[in-house]
Design a protein around this motif. Structure first.
Motif, mmCIF file in Angstrom:
data_model
loop_
_atom_site.group_PDB
_atom_site.id
_atom_site.type_symbol
_atom_site.label_atom_id
_atom_site.label_comp_id
_atom_site.label_asym_id
_atom_site.label_seq_id
_atom_site.Cartn_x
_atom_site.Cartn_y
_atom_site.Cartn_z
ATOM 1 N N ARG A 82 0.837 -1.188 0.000
ATOM 2 C CA ARG A 82 0.000 0.000 0.000
ATOM 3 C C ARG A 82 0.883 1.254 0.000
ATOM 4 O O ARG A 82 2.067 1.192 0.322
ATOM 5 N N ASP A 83 0.277 2.359 -0.365
ATOM 6 C CA ASP A 83 0.965 3.652 -0.337
ATOM 7 C C ASP A 83 0.820 4.234 1.067
ATOM 8 O O ASP A 83 -0.234 4.735 1.441
ATOM 9 N N PHE A 84 1.880 4.158 1.845
ATOM 10 C CA PHE A 84 1.856 4.621 3.241
ATOM 11 C C PHE A 84 1.436 6.079 3.333
ATOM 12 O O PHE A 84 0.618 6.465 4.185
ATOM 13 N N TYR A 85 1.972 6.919 2.446
ATOM 14 C CA TYR A 85 1.697 8.342 2.522
ATOM 15 C C TYR A 85 0.252 8.658 2.141
ATOM 16 O O TYR A 85 -0.357 9.570 2.708
ATOM 17 N N ALA A 86 -0.300 7.885 1.214
ATOM 18 C CA ALA A 86 -1.714 8.053 0.880
ATOM 19 C C ALA A 86 -2.588 7.630 2.051
ATOM 20 O O ALA A 86 -3.619 8.256 2.339
ATOM 21 N N ASP A 87 -2.178 6.595 2.758
ATOM 22 C CA ASP A 87 -2.936 6.143 3.930
ATOM 23 C C ASP A 87 -2.892 7.195 5.039
ATOM 24 O O ASP A 87 -3.884 7.401 5.749
ATOM 25 N N ILE A 88 -1.746 7.864 5.188
ATOM 26 C CA ILE A 88 -1.647 8.931 6.190
ATOM 27 C C ILE A 88 -2.613 10.059 5.831
ATOM 28 O O ILE A 88 -3.371 10.547 6.679
ATOM 29 N N ALA A 89 -2.587 10.472 4.564
ATOM 30 C CA ALA A 89 -3.433 11.581 4.115
ATOM 31 C C ALA A 89 -4.916 11.262 4.274
ATOM 32 O O ALA A 89 -5.727 12.145 4.586
ATOM 33 N N ALA A 90 -5.280 10.001 4.067
ATOM 34 C CA ALA A 90 -6.686 9.593 4.155
ATOM 35 C C ALA A 90 -7.061 9.071 5.537
ATOM 36 O O ALA A 90 -8.184 8.592 5.729
ATOM 37 N N ASP A 91 -6.122 9.138 6.483
ATOM 38 C CA ASP A 91 -6.353 8.638 7.841
ATOM 39 C C ASP A 91 -6.752 7.159 7.824
ATOM 40 O O ASP A 91 -7.697 6.746 8.507
ATOM 41 N N ARG A 92 -5.996 6.383 7.050
ATOM 42 C CA ARG A 92 -6.284 4.949 6.929
ATOM 43 C C ARG A 92 -5.142 4.089 7.454
ATOM 44 O O ARG A 92 -5.084 2.897 7.140
ATOM 45 N N VAL A 93 -4.262 4.654 8.236
ATOM 46 C CA VAL A 93 -3.174 3.859 8.806
ATOM 47 C C VAL A 93 -3.774 2.840 9.771
ATOM 48 O O VAL A 93 -4.544 3.204 10.658
ATOM 49 N N PRO A 94 -3.461 1.566 9.605
ATOM 50 C CA PRO A 94 -4.088 0.539 10.442
ATOM 51 C C PRO A 94 -3.694 0.652 11.917
ATOM 52 O O PRO A 94 -2.592 1.088 12.253
ATOM 53 N N ALA A 95 -4.597 0.250 12.783
ATOM 54 C CA ALA A 95 -4.319 0.231 14.217
ATOM 55 C C ALA A 95 -3.197 -0.762 14.493
ATOM 56 O O ALA A 95 -3.167 -1.848 13.924
ATOM 57 N N HIS A 96 -2.289 -0.385 15.377
ATOM 58 C CA HIS A 96 -1.156 -1.257 15.679
ATOM 59 C C HIS A 96 -0.619 -0.933 17.070
ATOM 60 O O HIS A 96 -0.941 0.122 17.644
ATOM 61 N N ASP A 97 0.199 -1.822 17.597
ATOM 62 C CA ASP A 97 0.797 -1.632 18.916
ATOM 63 C C ASP A 97 2.256 -1.198 18.837
ATOM 64 O O ASP A 97 2.729 -0.455 19.707
ATOM 65 N N VAL A 98 2.972 -1.669 17.822
ATOM 66 C CA VAL A 98 4.385 -1.323 17.634
ATOM 67 C C VAL A 98 4.643 -1.152 16.144
ATOM 68 O O VAL A 98 4.166 -1.960 15.333
ATOM 69 N N LEU A 99 5.398 -0.113 15.800
ATOM 70 C CA LEU A 99 5.822 0.051 14.411
ATOM 71 C C LEU A 99 7.223 -0.535 14.281
ATOM 72 O O LEU A 99 8.143 -0.131 14.996
ATOM 73 N N VAL A 100 7.361 -1.499 13.381
ATOM 74 C CA VAL A 100 8.649 -2.161 13.138
ATOM 75 C C VAL A 100 8.919 -2.075 11.645
ATOM 76 O O VAL A 100 8.184 -2.652 10.840
ATOM 77 N N THR A 101 9.975 -1.359 11.256
ATOM 78 C CA THR A 101 10.208 -1.198 9.822
ATOM 79 C C THR A 101 11.673 -0.962 9.492
ATOM 80 O O THR A 101 12.440 -0.445 10.310
ATOM 81 N N ASN A 102 12.024 -1.371 8.297
ATOM 82 C CA ASN A 102 13.305 -1.046 7.673
ATOM 83 C C ASN A 102 12.942 -0.123 6.512
ATOM 84 O O ASN A 102 12.696 -0.579 5.410
ATOM 85 N N PRO A 103 12.833 1.190 6.770
ATOM 86 C CA PRO A 103 12.272 2.104 5.766
ATOM 87 C C PRO A 103 13.226 2.358 4.606
ATOM 88 O O PRO A 103 14.419 2.080 4.696
ATOM 89 N N PRO A 104 12.697 2.899 3.506
ATOM 90 C CA PRO A 104 13.575 3.289 2.397
ATOM 91 C C PRO A 104 14.457 4.455 2.822
ATOM 92 O O PRO A 104 14.051 5.282 3.644
ATOM 93 N N TYR A 105 15.648 4.524 2.265
ATOM 94 C CA TYR A 105 16.622 5.527 2.700
ATOM 95 C C TYR A 105 16.769 6.695 1.731
ATOM 96 O O TYR A 105 17.336 7.726 2.089
ATOM 97 N N SER A 106 16.281 6.571 0.517
ATOM 98 C CA SER A 106 16.472 7.639 -0.461
ATOM 99 C C SER A 106 15.466 8.765 -0.244
ATOM 100 O O SER A 106 14.489 8.626 0.494
#
Length: 357
Positions: A82-106
């Motif tokens: 999914r497009d994380f930034y689109a989910d942020i803009a639409a307030d669709r980020v899923p409910a979660h307890d911990v964010l665990v990620t190896n994000p893109p660096y560029s």
């Protein structure tokens, strides 16, 4: 896959100025095993089973992280294409307890993630709700990167009760690294978790080079110091039971990270800039502007050219009487280079006289 398939494979790739296959490496299972004590402690704090702990990774690669975490006992993992930034803009980020990620660096991906984490932490504190920890697997040099130090400054302000602090406030305050304390991690409730040996990542695209950086977990977002200290204690307890050199160790500050040899210096920062397409483009544009400016300015004569132009007396002077005349009081400020040397190179700019009295 090739460059033309980048956006189709990873829908968020263009949203922060990053379009680089170097962003897409799968995290090895060993890295997730290193943070397992922290995740288990968080499940205990929430009084739920490990399998019920909701782990969220907003940046989809190939889905291997779900498999790895499932095998470690964490069955509730959210990692969708999914497009994380689109989910942020639409307030669709899923409910979660911990964010665990190896994000893109560029591009601006890391900075955008930091800004979102800050807003989430502030919203939770203002609402009196539960803060959600984050665990970011990033190159060690990120710890000395200004946007990360800026984020830490803002997190420290939130934790001290200044809940109106924004990322813009932080950017205004922290315009350079010298403005920031080397104890920011402690104040922000953050610590680093560094492996004994470098994590080996798996490229999502065949024939891509291996990741050149030393990955370190950036752990924070805990609701209070007691929770952070409990997480650190859980890691150290596990380390005491494992064979030396097979597990990760807690590193509290940037200074300690540098002393451990993980936060490398200027050479790696230059390498990182060259690996980042957006930064490489800005660098090339800057160099081009400098070259254009040099071409427009009149070229100054270099030292060799100046040496060829010498000023000497135009009229003949009696060589035998000249030494005595230069010794006279009226001629004490005469230029010796002009009269008896190889010649004066300054001409009218010379602060000594070119006229004998």
């Amino acid at each position: 896959a090739d460059e033309s398939t980048l956006a189709a494979e990873w829908p968020w790739s263009k949203d922060a100025g990053g379009e680089d296959f170097g962003d897409h490496f799968e995290t090895p299972k060993r890295a997730y095993r290193d943070i397992k004590p922290v995740l288990r402690k968080e499940a205990q704090r929430r009084e739920i089973e490990e399998s019920a702990l909701r782990l969220y990774d907003p940046y989809f690669c190939r889905g291997a992280m779900v498999t790895h975490l499932n095998s470690l006992g964490f069955a509730n993992v959210i990692n969708a294409k999914r497009d994380f930034y689109a989910d942020i803009a639409a307030d669709r980020v899923p409910a979660h307890d911990v964010l665990v990620t190896n994000p893109p660096y560029s591009g601006e991906h890391k900075a955008k993630l930091f800004a979102w984490l800050l807003e989430q932490h502030r919203a939770a504190l203002k609402a009196g709700g539960d803060c959600r920890p984050f665990m970011l697997l990033l190159p060690a040099w990120t710890a000395k990167w200004l946007p990360w130090r800026t984020f830490l400054w803002a997190m420290a302000r939130l934790r001290s009760g200044k809940l109106d602090t924004t990322i813009e406030d932080a950017m205004e305050k922290a315009k350079k690294l010298s403005n920031l304390s080397d104890q920011l991690e402690v104040n922000a409730g953050v610590f680093y978790l560094a492996p004994e040996t470098k994590y080996e990542y798996e490229a999502a695209v065949a024939a891509r080079e291996e990741a050149p950086f030393f990955g370190v977990w950036f752990c924070g977002g805990f609701p209070d110091n007691a929770t952070r200290e409990a997480a650190v204690a859980a890691i150290e307890k596990r380390a005491s039971k494992e064979e030396k050199g097979t597990t990760a160790c807690v590193i509290p500050t940037l200074r300690a990270l540098v002393e451990a040899g993980h936060a490398v210096g200027v050479e790696q920062e230059r390498f990182e800039a060259l690996m980042d397409p957006a930064k490489r483009k800005r660098r090339d544009e800057g160099i081009a502007k400098l070259e254009d400016a040099r071409k427009q300015k009149p070229r100054k004569r270099n030292y060799e050219e100046r040496k060829k132009e010498k000023y000497v007396p135009k009229d003949a002077i009696d060589a035998q009487s000249l030494p005595a005349r230069l010794q006279e009081d009226d001629n004490e400020k005469c230029c010796r280079h002009y009269f008896v040397g190889e010649g004066c190179t300054l001409g009218a700019k010379c602060r000594f006289s070119h006229t004998l009295q």
